[in-house]
Design a protein around this motif. Structure first.
Motif, short mmCIF file in Angstrom:
data_model
loop_
_atom_site.label_atom_id
_atom_site.label_comp_id
_atom_site.label_asym_id
_atom_site.label_seq_id
_atom_site.Cartn_x
_atom_site.Cartn_y
_atom_site.Cartn_z
N ILE A 132 -50.58 37.90 -3.97
CA ILE A 132 -50.16 36.70 -3.26
C ILE A 132 -51.09 35.54 -3.58
O ILE A 132 -50.65 34.38 -3.71
CB ILE A 132 -50.12 36.97 -1.74
CG1 ILE A 132 -49.04 38.02 -1.42
CG2 ILE A 132 -49.87 35.70 -0.95
CD1 ILE A 132 -49.01 38.46 0.02
N VAL A 133 -52.39 35.84 -3.73
CA VAL A 133 -53.34 34.80 -4.14
C VAL A 133 -52.91 34.20 -5.47
O VAL A 133 -52.90 32.98 -5.64
CB VAL A 133 -54.77 35.39 -4.25
CG1 VAL A 133 -55.71 34.38 -4.91
CG2 VAL A 133 -55.30 35.78 -2.88
N ARG A 134 -52.54 35.06 -6.41
CA ARG A 134 -52.14 34.58 -7.73
C ARG A 134 -50.80 33.84 -7.67
O ARG A 134 -50.65 32.77 -8.27
CB ARG A 134 -52.04 35.75 -8.71
CG ARG A 134 -51.73 35.32 -10.14
CD ARG A 134 -51.74 36.48 -11.10
NE ARG A 134 -50.66 37.42 -10.83
CZ ARG A 134 -50.82 38.62 -10.28
NH1 ARG A 134 -52.02 39.02 -9.94
NH2 ARG A 134 -49.80 39.41 -10.06
N ILE A 135 -49.85 34.39 -6.95
CA ILE A 135 -48.51 33.80 -6.87
C ILE A 135 -48.56 32.41 -6.25
O ILE A 135 -47.87 31.48 -6.68
CB ILE A 135 -47.57 34.72 -6.07
CG1 ILE A 135 -47.29 36.01 -6.87
CG2 ILE A 135 -46.25 34.02 -5.75
CD1 ILE A 135 -46.62 37.08 -6.05
N TRP A 147 -56.96 34.31 -17.88
CA TRP A 147 -56.00 35.41 -17.90
C TRP A 147 -56.70 36.75 -18.12
O TRP A 147 -56.36 37.75 -17.48
CB TRP A 147 -54.93 35.17 -18.96
CG TRP A 147 -55.44 35.23 -20.38
CD1 TRP A 147 -55.84 34.18 -21.15
CD2 TRP A 147 -55.61 36.40 -21.18
NE1 TRP A 147 -56.25 34.62 -22.39
CE2 TRP A 147 -56.11 35.98 -22.44
CE3 TRP A 147 -55.37 37.76 -20.97
CZ2 TRP A 147 -56.39 36.88 -23.47
CZ3 TRP A 147 -55.64 38.66 -21.99
CH2 TRP A 147 -56.15 38.22 -23.22
N TRP A 148 -57.68 36.79 -19.03
CA TRP A 148 -58.34 38.05 -19.34
C TRP A 148 -59.16 38.55 -18.15
O TRP A 148 -59.20 39.75 -17.88
CB TRP A 148 -59.22 37.90 -20.58
CG TRP A 148 -60.30 36.87 -20.44
CD1 TRP A 148 -60.24 35.56 -20.81
CD2 TRP A 148 -61.61 37.06 -19.88
NE1 TRP A 148 -61.43 34.91 -20.52
CE2 TRP A 148 -62.28 35.82 -19.96
CE3 TRP A 148 -62.28 38.16 -19.35
CZ2 TRP A 148 -63.58 35.64 -19.49
CZ3 TRP A 148 -63.58 38.00 -18.91
CH2 TRP A 148 -64.22 36.76 -18.97
N THR A 203 -48.36 38.68 -17.80
CA THR A 203 -47.21 37.78 -17.87
C THR A 203 -47.35 36.63 -16.87
O THR A 203 -47.01 35.48 -17.16
CB THR A 203 -45.91 38.55 -17.59
OG1 THR A 203 -45.77 39.60 -18.56
CG2 THR A 203 -44.70 37.64 -17.67
N ALA A 204 -47.88 36.96 -15.69
CA ALA A 204 -48.02 35.94 -14.65
C ALA A 204 -49.07 34.89 -15.01
O ALA A 204 -49.02 33.77 -14.50
CB ALA A 204 -48.38 36.61 -13.33
N THR A 213 -49.51 31.06 -20.01
CA THR A 213 -48.72 29.84 -19.84
C THR A 213 -47.31 29.99 -20.41
O THR A 213 -47.14 30.37 -21.57
CB THR A 213 -49.42 28.65 -20.53
OG1 THR A 213 -50.73 28.50 -19.99
CG2 THR A 213 -48.63 27.36 -20.32
N GLY A 214 -46.33 29.74 -19.58
CA GLY A 214 -44.94 29.79 -20.01
C GLY A 214 -44.28 31.15 -19.89
O GLY A 214 -43.04 31.24 -19.87
N ALA A 215 -45.07 32.21 -19.83
CA ALA A 215 -44.50 33.56 -19.83
C ALA A 215 -43.66 33.87 -18.58
O ALA A 215 -42.62 34.52 -18.69
CB ALA A 215 -45.61 34.60 -19.98
N PRO A 216 -44.07 33.43 -17.37
CA PRO A 216 -43.25 33.75 -16.19
C PRO A 216 -41.82 33.22 -16.26
O PRO A 216 -40.91 33.81 -15.69
CB PRO A 216 -44.03 33.10 -15.04
CG PRO A 216 -45.44 33.03 -15.52
CD PRO A 216 -45.32 32.76 -16.99
#
Length: 340
Positions: free
Chosen positions: A32-35, A129-130, A191-192, A195-198
């Motif tokens: 949820i933090v990430r979303i 991301w990593w 994926t989340a 950039t652009g993947a979602p």
């Protein structure tokens, strides 16, 4: 002659369940933090939030991030309590020795501290991301150790499983599900963040006309294809296990995995068809993340139970009801006459 397996002391078992529950809540809240884009809700401050242990709750991103940190602290407390109770009861069944609660809970505590420390890395690198994917991998490891601790304590159906009542084929099927579930979870996290993947794939179940193309689309599509293979595998497992007469606990885990897999496809369709962007899309994205984690832990438990049933894994200082206890290392349960 029916083997009757024991459980760890109730206090140890309850503590193990609490640690597993908080671990599950913590990793779901992390999604949820990430979303919600709250990963930097406390700025670049760690472990305090803008210099406060209890900052003014004035912004939603700060509230979400700081409560995620509070959950991490609560997790360490519950795991620490499990370790302490296991040490206090180290002479009891299922607690000490190889395959015992004490070892898995101790390892869970160590990895939990490492996860907390790595949180500083994610903050210092602005949730790159990593760093996010590594942090998630550590978190699912903590969750798996929590599930293993509960199983070793005799929970999640483990008290009804004895060696020699399962087949090696069940181990293979369950392990394949666990490996794919872990891969899907990590690919989902990647994926989340890329950039652009979602939003790279327009349409469902595959990428339709208007998709972005390039690396982000390939990543999104790979995530989907592995997820579809996982769901198809999960649907097949309960029927295969029932036909082979696997222990009921293993079959139950397989049925739960199948239901979760079907739900996951439903959440994914809702999320993609309804559009992934916007605050009103938090619900399907959160459900999608939470269900993916539940599938992973279910597949892990199913694998562990299958290994115990096939005699490939043992539980520490296992004792049999009606038989004088043992307090040494791991051993195989002895058979006692059944009540019938």
């Amino acid at each position: 002659m029916t083997p009757v397996l024991s459980q760890a002391p109730a206090s140890v078992r309850r503590a193990a369940y609490a640690a597993l529950g908080v671990s599950l809540l913590h990793i779901v809240f992390g999604a949820i933090v990430r979303i919600s884009g709250s990963g930097m809700g406390c700025g670049d401050h760690w472990p305090k939030c803008y210099g406060y242990w209890f900052p003014p709750l004035e912004r939603m991103d700060l509230i979400i991030e700081v409560f995620h940190r509070y959950l991490a602290s609560l997790l360490l407390v519950t795991v620490g309590a499990t370790v302490f109770l296991a040490w206090r009861n180290k002479q009891a069944p299922r607690v000490s020795g190889r395959g015992g609660v004490l070892r898995s809970s101790g390892l869970m505590l160590a990895v939990g501290f490492f996860a907390a420390a790595f949180g500083a890395v994610t903050v210092n690198f602005s949730n790159a991301w990593w760093a996010t994917v590594i942090h998630k991998a550590i978190a699912v490891t903590v969750l798996a150790l929590g599930a293993a601790t509960v199983v070793r304590a005799g929970g999640l159906g483990a008290a009804s499983v004895s060696a020699g009542h399962g087949t090696p084929k069940a181990i293979g099927g369950a392990t394949a599900a666990a490996v794919m579930a872990l891969l899907v979870v990590l690919l989902g996290g990647l994926t989340a963040k890329v950039t652009g993947a979602p939003v790279a794939c327009v349409g469902f179940p595959l990428c339709g006309e208007g998709s972005l193309g390039g690396g982000p689309q390939h990543l999104q599509l790979t995530h989907r294809l592995v997820a579809y293979l996982l769901v198809a595998h999960l649907i097949s497992l309960p029927f295969l296990f029932r036909r082979r007469g696997e222990p009921m606990a293993v079959q139950t885990a397989a049925w739960i995995g199948m239901v979760l897999g079907v739900l996951q496809v439903c959440w994914a369709a809702w999320m993609v068809i309804g559009g992934i962007a916007g605050p009103d899309k938090y619900a399907p994205r959160s459900l999608h993340q939470a269900t993916g984690i539940l599938i992973w832990v279910t597949a892990f438990v199913m694998t562990y139970l299958a290994r115990i049933a096939a005699g490939r894994s043992t539980v520490g200082a296992q004792q049999v009801s009606g038989v004088p206890g043992t307090t040494g290392g791991a051993m195989t349960a002895r058979a006692v006459p059944s009540a019938s």
